[in-house]
Design a protein around this motif. Structure first.
Motif, mmCIF file in Angstrom:
data_model
loop_
_atom_site.group_PDB
_atom_site.id
_atom_site.type_symbol
_atom_site.label_atom_id
_atom_site.label_comp_id
_atom_site.label_asym_id
_atom_site.label_seq_id
_atom_site.Cartn_x
_atom_site.Cartn_y
_atom_site.Cartn_z
ATOM 1 N N VAL A 196 0.399 -1.299 0.393
ATOM 2 C CA VAL A 196 -0.282 0.186 -0.021
ATOM 3 C C VAL A 196 0.814 1.182 -0.364
ATOM 4 N N THR A 197 1.713 1.253 0.935
ATOM 5 C CA THR A 197 2.759 2.690 0.907
ATOM 6 C C THR A 197 3.141 3.079 -0.535
ATOM 7 N N ARG A 198 3.746 0.972 -0.963
ATOM 8 C CA ARG A 198 4.856 1.585 -2.510
ATOM 9 C C ARG A 198 3.447 2.397 -2.747
ATOM 10 N N ARG A 199 2.246 1.977 -3.337
ATOM 11 C CA ARG A 199 1.654 2.026 -4.397
ATOM 12 C C ARG A 199 1.058 4.313 -4.330
ATOM 13 N N ALA A 200 0.629 4.167 -2.847
ATOM 14 C CA ALA A 200 0.457 5.660 -2.465
ATOM 15 C C ALA A 200 1.447 6.541 -2.861
ATOM 16 N N LEU A 201 2.911 6.315 -2.839
ATOM 17 C CA LEU A 201 4.032 7.050 -3.708
ATOM 18 C C LEU A 201 4.026 7.058 -5.278
ATOM 19 N N GLU A 202 3.012 6.695 -5.388
ATOM 20 C CA GLU A 202 3.337 6.857 -7.084
ATOM 21 C C GLU A 202 1.910 8.329 -7.127
ATOM 22 N N THR A 203 1.487 8.552 -6.200
ATOM 23 C CA THR A 203 0.434 9.938 -6.101
ATOM 24 C C THR A 203 0.888 10.687 -5.121
ATOM 25 N N VAL A 204 1.359 10.880 -3.710
ATOM 26 C CA VAL A 204 2.167 11.370 -3.184
ATOM 27 C C VAL A 204 3.759 11.823 -3.624
ATOM 28 N N ASP A 205 3.927 12.692 -2.861
ATOM 29 C CA ASP A 205 5.193 12.965 -2.196
ATOM 30 C C ASP A 205 6.173 12.903 -1.630
ATOM 31 N N GLU A 206 5.018 12.228 -0.252
ATOM 32 C CA GLU A 206 6.053 12.132 0.634
ATOM 33 C C GLU A 206 4.836 11.147 1.722
ATOM 34 N N ALA A 207 5.777 9.542 2.091
ATOM 35 C CA ALA A 207 4.713 8.552 3.153
ATOM 36 C C ALA A 207 5.572 9.305 4.644
ATOM 37 N N ILE A 208 4.272 9.051 5.494
ATOM 38 C CA ILE A 208 4.887 9.034 7.212
ATOM 39 C C ILE A 208 4.410 8.140 7.713
ATOM 40 N N LEU A 209 5.090 7.314 8.198
ATOM 41 C CA LEU A 209 4.630 5.900 8.623
ATOM 42 C C LEU A 209 4.856 6.023 10.318
ATOM 43 N N LEU A 210 3.633 5.639 10.970
ATOM 44 C CA LEU A 210 3.700 5.660 12.044
ATOM 45 C C LEU A 210 3.691 4.726 12.957
ATOM 46 N N GLY A 211 4.051 4.108 13.790
ATOM 47 C CA GLY A 211 3.696 3.223 14.691
ATOM 48 C C GLY A 211 4.565 1.434 14.179
ATOM 49 N N VAL A 212 5.240 2.007 12.975
ATOM 50 C CA VAL A 212 6.175 0.692 12.399
ATOM 51 C C VAL A 212 7.130 0.189 13.771
ATOM 52 N N ARG A 213 6.970 -1.149 13.433
ATOM 53 C CA ARG A 213 7.877 -1.890 14.265
ATOM 54 C C ARG A 213 8.212 -3.587 13.810
ATOM 55 N N THR A 214 7.916 -3.536 12.220
ATOM 56 C CA THR A 214 8.739 -4.904 11.683
ATOM 57 C C THR A 214 8.353 -4.577 9.362
ATOM 58 N N GLY A 215 9.427 -5.178 9.278
ATOM 59 C CA GLY A 215 9.206 -5.089 7.595
ATOM 60 C C GLY A 215 10.784 -6.005 6.871
ATOM 61 N N SER A 216 9.981 -5.954 5.774
ATOM 62 C CA SER A 216 11.266 -6.945 5.510
ATOM 63 C C SER A 216 12.255 -5.893 4.740
ATOM 64 N N GLU A 217 13.869 -6.733 4.834
ATOM 65 C CA GLU A 217 15.109 -6.014 5.130
ATOM 66 C C GLU A 217 14.966 -4.733 3.429
ATOM 67 N N ASP A 218 14.221 -5.736 2.156
ATOM 68 C CA ASP A 218 14.534 -4.574 1.371
ATOM 69 C C ASP A 218 13.508 -3.278 1.360
ATOM 70 N N GLU A 219 12.118 -3.794 2.557
ATOM 71 C CA GLU A 219 12.004 -2.823 2.761
ATOM 72 C C GLU A 219 12.153 -1.749 3.500
ATOM 73 N N TRP A 220 12.816 -1.925 4.677
ATOM 74 C CA TRP A 220 13.958 -0.540 5.668
ATOM 75 C C TRP A 220 14.562 0.053 3.795
ATOM 76 N N ASN A 221 15.427 -1.082 3.649
ATOM 77 C CA ASN A 221 16.394 -0.033 2.099
ATOM 78 C C ASN A 221 15.417 0.776 1.559
ATOM 79 N N ARG A 222 14.139 0.504 0.936
ATOM 80 C CA ARG A 222 13.041 1.001 0.057
ATOM 81 C C ARG A 222 13.118 2.962 1.482
#
Length: 266
Positions: free
Chosen positions: A140-166
């Motif tokens: 969802v965040t990846r697709r949202a970034l196709e529309t918006v200039d910035e994504a602010i993600l609050l409360g995150v506590r997990t993700g893959s290594e590739d996601e953290w790199n992005r």
């Protein structure tokens, strides 16, 4: 279908319209998000429509426009949903989107065309494709970034290594769960605010598809919603399912009310 409690305004005069989007096709652990719109309406029934803090009457502002029944083709459904939400924007109403899986947010963001995507979520959702699917709750965040200039993600506590790199790129800001209390919405431009109920610790909201411990308290979520609502042009609450006794749905319903009270007050 029970209407959201207090959503008594006529659609043509309402400032906000509740739109249910019971999409449930890509959940990877515990399905049931299709029941989210009904459960949020049901477990919001005890709530009063008057907010003493702001002096706002929910019923004077909000209409419940029902659900848009979903089907298995996510791309087609999101296009259909985007068109419906865009009609609300054109009419001067802010749609309050109630999922359904988080994928429905893609339609909400596209219809609102904000500058910034602000999301309360346990997960980064920055996969370009998950299990080969570009329209997944995990993208969802990846697709949202196709529309918006910035994504602010609050409360995150997990993700893959590739996601953290992005997430290390300049157009993404991650505020992990321990730091949400000190965060302030200092961004420029209009926001779209998405609440994935799994941002809450599962002790407070166990009824969700991919619960993750060490999450946010209901009060922390409320404070973010109150802070971001005045800058917002769109809102959703997603990923509530039927795997609890109504805790997640009650929290989702209350956060929806808090968005309206704070947005209208501003």
């Amino acid at each position: 279908m029970t209407d959201f409690p207090g959503a008594n305004a006529a659609l043509d005069t309402a400032a906000y319209a509740i739109v249910g989007a019971p999409l449930d096709v890509s959940t990877t652990f515990r399905p049931g998000a299709r029941f989210g719109p009904d459960r949020i309406r049901t477990f919001g029934q005890p709530f009063d429509e008057y907010d003493r803090r702001t002096g706002t009457h929910f019923g004077a502002l909000v209409a419940d426009d029902g659900d848009l029944p979903a089907w298995d083709d996510a791309a087609e459904y999101l296009s259909f949903l985007e068109g419906d939400l865009a009609e609300h924007h054109t009419a001067g109403r802010i749609p309050l989107l109630v999922g359904g899986e988080h994928t429905v947010t893609v339609a909400g963001v596209r219809a609102a065309a904000p500058d910034v995507y602000v999301c309360l979520d346990a997960h980064l959702d920055l996969y370009d494709a998950y299990a080969g699917n570009e329209l997944s709750h995990a993208t969802v965040t990846r697709r949202a970034l196709e529309t918006v200039d910035e994504a602010i993600l609050l409360g995150v506590r997990t993700g893959s290594e590739d996601e953290w790199n992005r997430a290390a790129a300049a157009d993404v800001t991650v505020v992990e769960a321990d730091d949400v209390g000190s965060w302030e919405p200092t961004f420029d431009g209009d926001a779209y605010l998405s609440v994935d109920i799994d941002a809450a610790d599962p002790g407070f909201a166990p009824g969700t598809g991919t619960p993750a411990p060490f999450g946010l308290s209901p009060r922390a979520l409320r404070n973010v919603v109150r802070a971001v609502a005045p800058k917002s042009v769109g809102f959703d609450v997603v990923e509530v399912n039927d795997r609890d006794d109504g805790q997640a749905a009650a929290l989702g319903a209350k956060l929806l009310q808090e968005f309206v009270f704070s947005h209208a007050d501003a």
